[in-house]
Design an enzyme around this catalytic site. Structure first.
Site, PDB file in Angstrom:
ATOM      1  N   GLY A  38     -28.065   7.318 -36.200  1.00  0.00           N
ATOM      2  CA  GLY A  38     -28.156   8.531 -36.018  1.00  0.00           C
ATOM      3  C   GLY A  38     -29.052   9.001 -34.948  1.00  0.00           C
TER       4      GLY A  38
ATOM      5  N   ASP B  87       3.927   2.436   2.742  1.00  0.00           N
ATOM      6  CA  ASP B  87       4.388   1.407   3.366  1.00  0.00           C
ATOM      7  C   ASP B  87       5.963   1.243   3.370  1.00  0.00           C
ATOM      8  OD1 ASP B  87       1.982   0.497   4.066  1.00  0.00           O
ATOM      9  OD2 ASP B  87       1.816  -1.131   2.901  1.00  0.00           O
TER      10      ASP B  87
ATOM     11  N   SER C  71       0.810  -1.287  -0.098  1.00  0.00           N
ATOM     12  CA  SER C  71      -0.093   0.074  -0.158  1.00  0.00           C
ATOM     13  C   SER C  71       0.783   1.365  -0.036  1.00  0.00           C
ATOM     14  CB  SER C  71      -0.936   0.045   1.196  1.00  0.00           C
ATOM     15  OG  SER C  71      -2.152   0.939   1.148  1.00  0.00           O
TER      16      SER C  71
ATOM     17  N   SER D 276       9.838   2.531  -1.879  1.00  0.00           N
ATOM     18  CA  SER D 276      10.889   3.244  -2.378  1.00  0.00           C
ATOM     19  C   SER D 276      11.796   3.529  -1.143  1.00  0.00           C
ATOM     20  CB  SER D 276      10.093   4.823  -2.670  1.00  0.00           C
ATOM     21  OG  SER D 276       9.173   4.197  -3.649  1.00  0.00           O
TER      22      SER D 276
ATOM     23  N   SER E 205     -27.789   3.100 -32.570  1.00  0.00           N
ATOM     24  CA  SER E 205     -26.127   2.718 -32.682  1.00  0.00           C
ATOM     25  C   SER E 205     -25.253   3.736 -32.385  1.00  0.00           C
ATOM     26  CB  SER E 205     -26.089   1.710 -33.683  1.00  0.00           C
ATOM     27  OG  SER E 205     -26.455   2.145 -34.952  1.00  0.00           O
TER      28      SER E 205
ATOM     29  N   SER F  43     -31.776   9.819 -32.053  1.00  0.00           N
ATOM     30  CA  SER F  43     -33.330   9.707 -31.922  1.00  0.00           C
ATOM     31  C   SER F  43     -34.233  10.857 -32.540  1.00  0.00           C
ATOM     32  CB  SER F  43     -33.790   9.380 -30.574  1.00  0.00           C
ATOM     33  OG  SER F  43     -35.240   9.456 -30.551  1.00  0.00           O
ATOM     34  N   GLY F  44     -34.971  10.372 -33.596  1.00  0.00           N
ATOM     35  CA  GLY F  44     -35.635  11.857 -34.058  1.00  0.00           C
ATOM     36  C   GLY F  44     -34.808  12.181 -35.182  1.00  0.00           C
TER      37      GLY F  44
ATOM     38  N   ASP G 113      10.236  -0.155  14.039  1.00  0.00           N
ATOM     39  CA  ASP G 113      10.763   0.894  14.874  1.00  0.00           C
ATOM     40  C   ASP G 113       9.440   1.857  15.521  1.00  0.00           C
ATOM     41  OD1 ASP G 113      10.607   1.748  11.956  1.00  0.00           O
ATOM     42  OD2 ASP G 113      11.120   3.740  12.813  1.00  0.00           O
TER      43      ASP G 113
END
Lengths: 300, 633
Positions: B470, B38, B35, B41, B544, B472-473, B171
Site C-alpha cells: 500500500g 537511404d 538508415s 523501399s 512494493s 506510504s502512510g 547518381d
C-alpha cells in the site's frame, strides 16, 4: 541428407504454425472459406495432426451469396475429412435483408462478412482464428505477422505489431483478445497451385473453365448463379467459357474468359498472366487503403 | 487425402517439368536495411520492376499512387510498392517490415524491406531473424550512419553471415569512385569488428537503376556483379557441418490407445529408425520406432522437416521437451550468458520476472545481472543498470527450470529466445544464448535433515507470508505491528520485516530507482521465504508498488503460503495523514521517485485480503486478517 524442395519447406513451416496454434491456444478455430487457399489449409491441417483428427474445428462465415457449388463442396469436404464445421450467418443482416445488390458491395461485405465474423468469433469464444491469407495477395497483408494480435474489439493495429522473431510465436493474450494466424503467409499464388497439383488436392470446379451463364457488368463477367441476380436494362445473359481465379460472393466476383479446364492449364495460364488474382474482386477497388481499413475493423 | 507416394502424377507433362524446376530452385531470404532515406523501399520496387515481376494491375495502382502520394513529382515512386500501410504512404516512411516474393530463372527470393527509423528497430529485427543475407544500404553522400551500424550489429547478432553493402544514390555524387571506395573500406572495417565474414560492396542508384539488375554504364570503373547478380549467386548454405539430431516437441499426438507420437520440426541433424534417442530434460533413453512425415511413413527425419516421431518405449515426453541424439545430447542448464535486444519502451530491469519462450518451451526467467550494454556505434562495452528500448546488452539470465539448449551460433532453434511481459503479454525482448553459466546437473541442494514440515510442526502452526502492500502512510506498519502483537499473544511464532528497517541494514546499499526497488523486493522476498521455511509467520510491510515484483515474491512460495494484503488507502487520505511529512517534501520536489506522487503505485488485482482503511480502524483490519489466517488453516 535429402534436401527439402521449396514446397516441402513451405509445407513444413505451415504445419509447424498449425501445431503451435493447437498447443498454445485454448479454443482455436480455422476459417474455412472454401476457396483454393482454404483447400490447401485444410489439407495441411489434416497432415499436421495425422494419424489423429485435427483438434481444430472449421468455421465458415456464410454471407448467403456464395456460389451454390461452394456450399455443396464445403459440406461434402467437412463430411469426408471428419472435421467439425460451424456455419455462421449474421442474423441481423438477414433480418434487414442485406445483400450485395440491394445494399452494394461495401455494406454487404461489412455486415455479412466483417460483422458476421466478429459475431461468430465472440459467440464461439475463440482465442485464435486461422486464415488462409498470403502476404503476396495485397500490400497491407504483406506487412502482417504470422501471429497477428487483435484487441478485444477485433481491431488490428498495423502501426504497433508485436515483434515476431524466428518461428517463436507469442500466443499470450488476455481474456477477450485474440490472434489471427496465417500459416500461408509466405506462399505465393503460384505455390498454392503447384501444391494443389503436386498433392492432388480437390478444389471447387468453379476454378476450372466451363460454359457458364454470365452477364457483363461494369467491365466484369458476373455469373448468373441463381434467380436473385436482377438483370439491368440491356443485359443479356450469355454462355461463355469462363473460370474464376478467386471465389467470393457470386455477384461480386468477376470471371475471366478462359479455356483452362485442367490444373495443368490453369497453372500454364497463370504463368503468362499479366494481372493479379484479386483483380476480379469488386470490393478491392475501393480507395487505395481499403483492405487495410477493412482489416483494422476486423475483416480477415 | 491423396496419393502421397507419387507427388508428380504425370511425369513428362510440361507442368510436371515446370514443377520439378520450381522445386529444385534454391530460396534466398534477405532483408534490405540501413538508415532512413537511404532508399531501401525504392530499391526493392526497382528490383521488382526491372525484373518484370510486376503485374499490370499492380503497375497501374502504382502509377495512380505515385501521382497521389509520390515523392518523385508524379514519376513512378517505387517505394509505394512496399510501403503498404496508409500511414506509411501518407508520411513517406516505412513503419513495419514488408515481405515481397519474386523469382528469377536461377533462384527464388523472399525479401523483407525493413524500416530505417530507430523507433522501429523491433520490426527490423523481426525481418532479420528469418533472413540468410542482408543488403545494407548507405547513402553515398552520407556514408555510414548510426543506423547503418545499429542494423549491422543486429544482423551479426542474429547470425546473418552474408552482407551486401549497397552504396546507393551514386547518381547524386557523380558516380565518384573514390567516395565509393572510402565507404566500402569503412564498412569492411565495421564488418570485421562484428564478425560478419562475407561482405560484397557495390555502387548503385536505385532511382536510376544503375547496377540493380543491369550494369551501370555510368560506372565503368566498377567491374563486379549487379545487385541481382549477387543475390542470384551468393551461396549462403556454405559447407554446413553435420550437426546432431534435435527436435523440440511441439505437440503430443495421441488419437487413440494404440498411437502415441511426438510432433515437432527437426531443429538440426537427422535420425533414422532404430537410432537411440534421449528425451530431455528428463534424460530417459529409448530408440526411434517410427517417423511420420507429411508424405506418410518414413524411416528417416532430417533438419527442417515437420514430423511425428514414435518411440520404442513408453517414455514420458511432453510439449517443450527435446528429443535428441543419445550419443550427442545437448547440454541442460538454467543459467546462461546471453545477448538481449530490448524491444519495448519500459526498460529491462534485472530481477524482474519475464516469460521466456525457446523452442516449444515457455519458462519463467529473469536477468540476474547486466554485464554490460553495447554501444552500437563503437561496439564499446558500457556499464548499465537497465536496458532501454533498442539497446543490446550482455546479460546473465536465470530460468525457473532447467532446459535443453544449444548456443545460438550452433542452432538457432534451440539458442534463440523471446521475452514476454507477464502483464501486457507483449513481446518485449529477444536474445541469443552464448553459453551456460553452470550446468543444472551439477546443482545439488543440501539435503536438509530436518525439513520445513518438521520445523512447522514443532511450532504447531502453518507458516505463511503476509505481504502488506500500500501507499506510504496507508497504515501498513501500524496494522502489521498490531497483528504481530495479537498473534504473539495467541502463541504464534511471528516476525515483522518492515521496509524502513530493512533499508537500514540488509538493503542499505539500495536507493529508490526502479532497478533498486526491484532488487529491494527480491531480497526481502528471499529472506521471507527462508523464514517461512523455518516455520515462521512472516509479516512483510513494504510499499512494493509494482505488480511484477509482488508476483515474483508470490512465486517463491508454495500455494496458499503467500497472502497479499492490500492496505487500501486513497492517496488523498494518505497525504492528509502524512505521518512522516514525506508527501509534503515529495510535493515540493525534494524526494524523487516517491510512490503515488512521482512514481506509480499498481494496486493488486487479486489480493487475498483487502483492507479499505478509510472504513476500517486498524483493530478491525487486524481482526479481518486473523479471521482469514486462522479461519483457513
Amino acid at each position: 541428407m535429402p534436401n527439402q524442395s521449396h514446397l516441402d519447406r513451405l509445407e513444413a513451416d505451415s504445419i509447424h504454425i498449425l501445431r503451435e496454434v493447437a498447443a498454445e491456444f485454448r479454443n482455436p478455430v480455422m476459417l474455412y472459406s472454401i476457396g483454393k487457399d482454404s483447400s490447401v489449409l485444410l489439407h495441411l491441417l489434416l497432415k499436421a495432426f495425422a494419424p489423429g483428427r485435427p483438434p481444430i474445428p472449421l468455421l465458415h462465415v456464410d454471407t448467403t451469396w456464395k456460389f451454390r457449388e461452394m456450399i455443396a463442396f464445403r459440406d461434402r469436404r467437412a463430411a469426408e475429412t471428419g472435421c467439425a464445421l460451424h456455419v455462421h450467418i449474421n442474423p441481423d443482416g438477414v433480418a434487414q435483408g442485406i445483400g450485395p445488390i440491394s445494399h452494394g458491395a461495401t455494406v454487404h461485405t461489412d455486415v455479412m462478412k466483417t460483422q458476421a465474423l466478429k459475431q461468430a468469433l465472440d459467440q464461439g469464444g475463440y482465442d485464435a482464428a486461422i486464415g488462409g491469407a498470403r502476404r503476396d495477395e495485397e500490400r497491407s497483408r504483406a506487412k502482417e505477422r504470422v501471429f497477428s494480435f487483435r484487441s478485444a474489439q477485433h481491431r488490428w493495429d498495423p502501426k504497433n505489431q508485436r515483434p515476431e522473431l524466428w518461428n517463436l510465436y507469442n500466443a499470450r493474450i488476455h481474456k477477450g483478445e485474440s490472434v489471427r494466424v496465417f500459416p500461408l503467409s509466405n506462399w505465393t499464388e503460384l505455390d498454392i497451385w503447384l501444391y494443389i497439383y503436386r498433392e492432388n488436392i480437390e478444389v471447387p470446379s468453379l476454378y476450372f473453365a466451363s460454359e457458364r451463364l454470365v452477364v457483363e457488368r461494369d467491365g466484369a463477367l458476373i455469373m448468373v448463379d441463381d434467380e436473385r441476380l436482377p438483370l439491368r436494362d440491356g443485359e443479356q445473359p450469355m454462355r461463355k467459357k469462363v473460370r474464376f481465379r478467386t471465389l467470393g460472393c457470386y455477384p461480386l466476383t468477376g470471371a475471366i474468359e478462359s479455356d483452362a479446364d485442367t490444373l495443368e492449364a490453369i497453372i500454364q495460364e497463370m504463368l503468362v498472366s499479366r494481372t493479379s488474382e484479386r483483380q476480379g474482386r469488386v470490393i478491392d477497388h475501393d480507395p487505395a487503403a481499403s483492405m487495410e481499413r477493412k482489416k483494422q475493423e476486423g475483416y480477415f | 487425402m491423396t496419393n502421397p507416394q507419387s507427388p508428380i502424377p504425370n511425369p513428362g507433362h510440361s507442368v510436371a517439368v515446370y514443377l520439378a524446376r520450381h522445386e529444385s530452385k534454391s530460396l534466398l531470404r534477405f532483408i534490405t536495411c540501413g538508415s532512413v532515406d537511404d532508399g531501401k523501399s525504392t530499391l526493392i520496387g526497382r528490383l521488382l520492376h526491372d525484373s518484370k515481376l510486376l503485374l499490370d494491375d499492380q503497375v497501374s495502382a502504382l502509377e495512380s499512387d505515385s501521382r497521389r502520394y509520390g515523392t518523385q513529382n508524379g514519376e513512378i515512386d517505387y517505394a509505394l510498392l512496399v510501403d503498404g500501410l496508409a500511414a506509411e504512404r501518407e508520411q513517406g516512411i516505412t513503419i513495419d517490415v514488408a515481405y515481397r516474393f519474386f523469382d528469377t530463372a536461377r533462384r527464388k527470393f523472399i525479401v523483407a524491406d525493413c524500416p530505417g527509423h530507430e523507433q522501429y528497430t523491433r520490426n527490423m529485427a523481426t525481418g532479420a531473424s528469418t533472413a540468410d543475407l542482408a543488403v545494407v544500404l548507405v547513402d553515398a553522400r552520407k556514408g555510414l550512419l548510426t543506423q547503418t551500424r545499429r542494423h549491422s550489429y543486429i544482423v551479426s547478432l542474429l547470425g546473418i553471415r552474408h552482407v551486401i553493402l549497397a552504396v546507393n544514390k551514386m547518381d547524386l555524387i557523380d558516380y565518384d569512385q573514390v567516395a565509393f571506395e572510402r565507404i566500402a573500406a569503412d564498412y569492411r572495417e565495421l564488418a570485421a569488428k562484428l564478425g560478419i565474414d562475407h561482405v560484397h560492396c557495390l555502387p548503385l542508384s536505385a532511382l536510376k537503376g544503375d547496377n540493380v539488375t543491369a550494369p551501370g554504364e555510368r560506372m565503368p570503373w566498377y567491374r563486379g556483379q549487379t545487385l541481382l547478380g549477387h543475390l542470384e549467386t551468393i551461396d549462403t548454405a556454405g559447407e554446413r557441418e553435420e550437426r546432431p539430431f534435435r527436435l523440440p516437441v511441439q505437440w503430443v499426438n495421441r488419437p487413440n490407445q494404440n498411437f502415441r507420437g511426438f510432433s515437432g520440426s527437426v531443429a538440426s541433424g537427422a535420425i533414422r529408425v532404430g537410432d537411440e534417442v534421449i528425451v530431455l530434460p528428463s534424460g530417459k533413453r529409448t530408440k526411434l520406432a517410427g517417423v511420420l512425415n507429411p508424405q506418410g511413413s518414413a524411416d528417416f527425419a532430417s533438419e527442417g522437416e515437420a514430423v511425428t516421431l514414435t518411440l520404442a518405449d513408453e517414455v514420458d515426453a511432453s510439449r517443450g521437451d527435446v528429443i535428441a541424439s543419445a550419443t550427442h545430447p545437448p547440454e541442460i542448464a538454467d543459467q546462461f550468458a546471453a545477448h538481449v535486444l530490448w524491444l519495448q519502451d519500459a526498460p529491462l530491469l534485472p530481477g524482474r520476472s519475464y516469460w521466456l519462450k525457446i523452442g516449444a518451451r515457455t519458462v519463467g526467467a529473469q536477468v540476474t545481472e547486466i554485464k554490460h550494454r553495447i554501444d552500437v556505434n563503437s561496439q564499446a562495452e558500457l556499464a548499465a543498470k537497465r536496458v532501454a528500448l533498442n539497446e543490446v546488452a550482455y546479460c546473465n539470465l536465470m530460468l525457473d527450470q532447467p532446459i535443453a539448449f544449444e548456443p545460438y551460433a550452433g542452432c538457432r532453434a534451440l539458442g534463440g529466445f523471446i521475452l514476454i511481459d507477464r502483464q501486457s503479454h507483449a513481446t518485449v525482448g529477444c536474445g541469443t544464448i552464448d553459453f551456460a553459466l553452470r550446468r543444472a546437473n551439477n546443482i545439488h541442494w543440501h539435503a536438509l535433515e530436518i525439513d520445513r514440515k518438521a520445523r512447522a510442526a514443532s511450532k504447531g502452526q502453518q507458516p505463511a507470508c503476509l505481504w502488506f502492500t500500500g501507499l506510504s502512510g496507508s497504515g501498513k506498519s501500524t496494522i502489521a505491528n498490531l497483528l504481530d502483537r495479537r498473534l504473539h499473544g495467541m502463541g504464534y511464532h511471528t516476525y515483522v520485516l518492515d521496509g524502513d528497517n530493512v533499508r537500514h541494514g540488509l538493503n542499505k546499499d539500495l536507493g529508490f530507482t526502479d532497478e533498486d526497488r526491484v532488487e529491494n523486493i527480491r531480497r526481502v522476498a528471499e529472506v521471507a521465504k527462508l523464514m517461512v521455511d523455518a516455520g515462521l509467520i512472516v509479516l512483510v510491510s513494504f510499499i512494493s508498488p509494482f505488480r511484477n515484483e509482488r508476483r515474483m515474491a508470490r512465486e517463491l512460495f508454495a500455494a496458499g503460503e503467500f497472502l497479499e494484503v492490500f492496505v487500501d488507502t486513497p492517496l488523498a487520505l494518505a497525504e492528509q495523514r502524512d505521518p512522516k511529512g514525506l508527501y509534503q517534501r515529495a510535493r515540493e520536489g525534494k524526494i524523487p521517485n516517491f510512490t503515488g506522487i512521482s512514481s506509480p503505485y499498481e494496486p493488486p488485482e487479486h489480493a487475498e485480503i483487502h483492507l479499505p482503511t478509510a472504513e476500517l480502524k486498524p483493530e478491525q483490519s487486524v481482526e479481518r486478517v486473523i479471521a482469514r489466517l486462522i479461519g483457513e488453516p
